[in-house]
Each structure stands twice: as structure tokens, then as C-alpha cells.
Design an enzyme around this catalytic site. Structure first.
Site, short mmCIF file in Angstrom:
data_model
loop_
_atom_site.label_atom_id
_atom_site.label_comp_id
_atom_site.label_asym_id
_atom_site.label_seq_id
_atom_site.Cartn_x
_atom_site.Cartn_y
_atom_site.Cartn_z
CG ASP A 166 -2.01 -1.06 1.14
OD1 ASP A 166 -2.13 -1.67 0.07
OD2 ASP A 166 -2.69 -1.29 2.15
CG MET A 194 -5.46 -4.97 -2.23
SD MET A 194 -4.29 -6.11 -1.48
CE MET A 194 -5.37 -7.52 -1.20
CD GLU A 249 -8.35 -3.00 0.32
OE1 GLU A 249 -9.07 -3.98 0.51
OE2 GLU A 249 -7.14 -2.98 0.59
NE ARG A 272 -0.98 -9.44 0.65
CZ ARG A 272 -1.88 -9.57 1.62
NH1 ARG A 272 -2.68 -8.56 1.89
NH2 ARG A 272 -1.98 -10.65 2.31
O1 F6P Z 1 -1.05 -5.15 2.73
C1 F6P Z 1 -2.16 -4.33 2.97
C2 F6P Z 1 -3.31 -4.87 2.22
O2 F6P Z 1 -2.86 -5.04 0.93
C3 F6P Z 1 -4.56 -3.98 2.22
O3 F6P Z 1 -4.67 -3.10 1.16
C4 F6P Z 1 -5.67 -4.99 2.25
O4 F6P Z 1 -6.81 -4.49 2.86
C5 F6P Z 1 -5.08 -6.07 3.06
O5 F6P Z 1 -3.72 -6.09 2.75
C6 F6P Z 1 -5.72 -7.39 2.89
O6 F6P Z 1 -4.98 -8.33 3.61
P1 F6P Z 1 -5.47 -9.77 4.06
O7 F6P Z 1 -6.42 -10.26 3.04
O8 F6P Z 1 -4.22 -10.56 4.14
O9 F6P Z 1 -6.12 -9.58 5.37
#
Ligand code: F6P
Length: 354
Positions: A143, A185, A238, A281
């Protein structure tokens, strides 16, 4: 110089492309430059709760991991030793098991720890540091919303992934004369949406930092139609805040679906929605992220050698520097709604829905 012989390394929180590059760099620098032993702690601090899961990392273990996404150590969004959740007699109980964790790390022979993680992991690192643990941090999040560092590794790769997706959506949007709503994200900050939106030629960008309303979105769609453009790409972070007219809706689905439904209803357009999600990710880190991650990994090892405990490596003015973790935690870097990059986007006709 500190008298260290053995360090532990762990990755915590959501993963980001480049984690393996940090691990590889830290292991290589620790072994080749300082002749230290390195213990890989699996699944964040969980790995010290069950110390038998930890194992030594050799040069062979990190060979070939540079281009790999994920983390060879595993990670978790839970596992805070100060607020550790267990189930006892059918009831969820929260306990402070930090003393156990510290004792276990000593049993493993770990004299200092490199914690690679986001804000949550840094908070835990700071609390462990206050209890006497020799710990240094490496910041991580796709992020890019940590104020202590100019860029976090993982962001560039996520940006590439999102931009590539928008490029693909562009052609189908144009072919079908549709409004395409794409969600990326960015829980608290709109960096991925803003930058991927500019890079991918999005027409409307909705970010948490700039309140939007449906009327402005519809006006922009009409404006584009007047120019003969029958398709529009709306990029949504998001974490975007819903406008007053949508506040009554419960967020049971992706926010892009809610916005897409609202646009279809109000503007009477053919709308499709794509939520990119965790694709952002994953994947192989970009060259930029591999280099940044490598520099941060080496920087963290050097920080331990210098005795810079309670500090976190970061990128400032193109150099790897260190800040105290206490100064870094909880300080977010959000998009400035009046900043140069937003103004540049507006200057080329991008709407922020306001
Ligand atoms: O790393 C932060 C992030 O990418 C946010 O933008 C997102 O809300 C979150 O991770 C989601 O993470 P997880 O699905 O692992 O809880």
C-alpha cells in the site's frame, strides 16, 4: 560494533513481493559479511511461540528465492505475542505471552531479530524492544502508506500488476462501450489507485482521501460521451469512503460492486466490475522491488552490527537510513488531495468524483 553471533529473521502481516529478496539479502550479508548464524522464524512471531518450527537458514536455503513472491518463512496477520488469542475451555482468551516468546528466542540462541512487516509488526517489534529484545525492523506493504519511508518494496510490483490489468480492461471496455469499475488494494491510502490509475489511463479515480459523489461521476460519464467516448474506466481503492447517498448500504460486497451497481442504476449504463484483490500481492517482484528489498535486507543486518536496536531501515532521499521504530509506527502516508500528483491527474482530465 555489537558482539552478535546469531540472528533470527521473521516476516509478519500481509505478504508483499520482495519479502524473499529481503530474506536472501539479510542471510547473505549476515553470513558472508559478519559470519553470523541465521535462524528463520516461521509465520511471524508465531514461530517463536513454537520454537521447534524454527530452523537455521544457510546460503543454500536462500538460493533461487530472489524472483519468488510470497515468503519462504510464511507469515500471519495474527500472532501478536502481547495479545495472543487462544481457545481455553471453549472460550476465546487473550493472553500476553511475550515473556515466553523472549525466553524461547533465547533458547534458540537468537541474540537479535530482524522483523520484516507492516505497521502491526513494527508495533510488536517496538513492544519487544521495550522489554529488552534486540530487534530491528524492515518496513513492508504494497500500500506504500508508511510515512517513515519514501517507498515500501512491493508497491512497484503491485503497481505493475494493477496497470497491466487496467490495460487489459481498457480494450474490452472500449469494445463494448461499457463502464468498467476496477477495485485495487489500499485500505487507508489511495496510492495504488492513484498511480495505477494515471499509468493505466483511468478516467475516474476514487480514493479514501478524496470524498466523491455519484452525481459527479455521472457528469463525467456524460462529458466523455459528449467527446465521443462511450466507455469509462473507474478505478476504486478498496478503502474509499462511500458518499452520503450510499451510506445506508451495508458493505457486504466489494466496494467496487456497490459503486458499479449505483452507477448502473443512476447513469443507466452497462457496467462491469473487476476486483483485482490478492493478485496484487503475488507474483515475482519487479527489478525495482528486488533492488530496494536487497538494500533494506543488507541495511537491517548492518543496523544490528552497529547496535541500532529499536530502529527500522527505510529509504530517504534515495539512501537507506534508519529511524526509531517508535517514531515510525502509526504514522501513515496518505495521498495529499491537493498535492502535485493529484493536480497533474486533474490537469489531464481525470476526475476524482468530486
Ligand atoms: O497489505 C495491505 C493490504 O494489501 C490492504 O490493502 C488490504 O486491505 C489487506 O492487505 C488485505 O490483507 P489480508 O487479506 O491478508 O487480510
Amino acid at each position: 560494533m555489537t558482539d552478535i553471533h546469531c540472528i533470527g529473521i521473521c516476516t509478519g502481516g500481509g505478504d508483499a513481493p520482495g519479502l524473499n529478496a529481503v530474506i536472501r539479502a539479510a542471510v547473505k550479508a549476515a553470513i558472508l559479511k559478519y559470519k553470523w548464524k541465521v535462524i528463520g522464524i516461521p509465520d511471524g512471531f508465531d514461530g517463536i511461540i513454537w520454537p521447534e518450527r524454527s530452523r537455521e537458514l544457510t546460503l543454500k536455503d536462500v538460493s533461487g528465492i530472489l524472483p519468488r513472491g510470497g515468503t519462504i518463512l510464511g507469515t500471519t496477520n495474527r500472532g501478536d505475542p502481547f495479545h495472543y488469542k487462544t481457545v481455553e475451555n471453549g472460550q476465546e482468551v487473550v493472553r500476553d505471552i511475550s515473556d515466553e516468546v523472549i525466553a524461547n528466542s533465547k533458547k534458540l540462541g537468537i541474540e537479535a531479530i530482524i522483523s520484516i512487516g507492516g505497521d502491526g509488526s513494527m508495533k510488536i517489534a517496538q513492544d519487544l524492544f521495550l522489554k529488552g529484545v534486540k530487534i530491528v525492523g524492515v518496513p513492508k506493504t504494497i500500500d506504500n502508506d508508511l510515512s517513515a519511508t519514501e517507498v515500501t518494496f512491493g508497491f512497484d510490483t503491485a503497481l505493475n500488476t494493477a496497470t497491466d490489468a487496467i490495460d487489459k480492461i481498457h480494450t474490452t471496455a472500449e469494445a463494448h462501450h461499457r463502464v468498467m469499475v476496477v477495485e485495487v488494494m489500499g485500505r487507508d491510502a489511495g496510492w495504488i489507485a492513484l498511480e495505477a490509475g494515471i499509468a493505466g489511463g483511468a478516467h475516474i479515480i476514487l480514493i479514501p482521501e478524496i470524498p466523491f459523489n455519484l452525481r459527479k461521476i455521472c457528469e463525467h460519464l456524460e462529458l466523455r460521451e459528449r467527446y465521443g467516448k462511450r466507455f469509462t474506466i473507474v478505478l476504486v481503492a478498496e478503502g474509499v469512503k462511500l458518499p452520503e447517498e450510499m451510506k445506508h448500504l451495508s458493505r457486504t460486497m466489494a466496494v467496487a460492486n456497490m459503486i458499479g451497481d449505483a452507477i448502473a442504476l443512476v447513469a443507466r449504463k452497462d457496467v462491469r466490475v473487476s476486483v483485482l484483490g490478492h493478485i496484487q500481492r503475488g507474483g515475482s517482484p519487479s527489478p525495482y522491488d528486488r533492488i530496494l528489498a536487497t538494500r533494506l535486507g543488507v541495511g537491517a543486518v548492518d543496523l544490528i552490527a552497529e547496535g541500532g536496536f529499536g530502529k527500522m531501515v527505510c529509504l530517504q532521499q534515495e539512501c537507506i537510513r534508519a529511524v526509531t521504530i517508535a517514531d515510525a509506527v502509526g504514522k501513515m502516508k496518505t495521498v495529499d488531495p491537493n498535492g502535485e500528483i493529484v493536480r497533474a491527474a486533474r490537469a489531464i482530465g481525470i476526475s476524482f468524483g468530486n
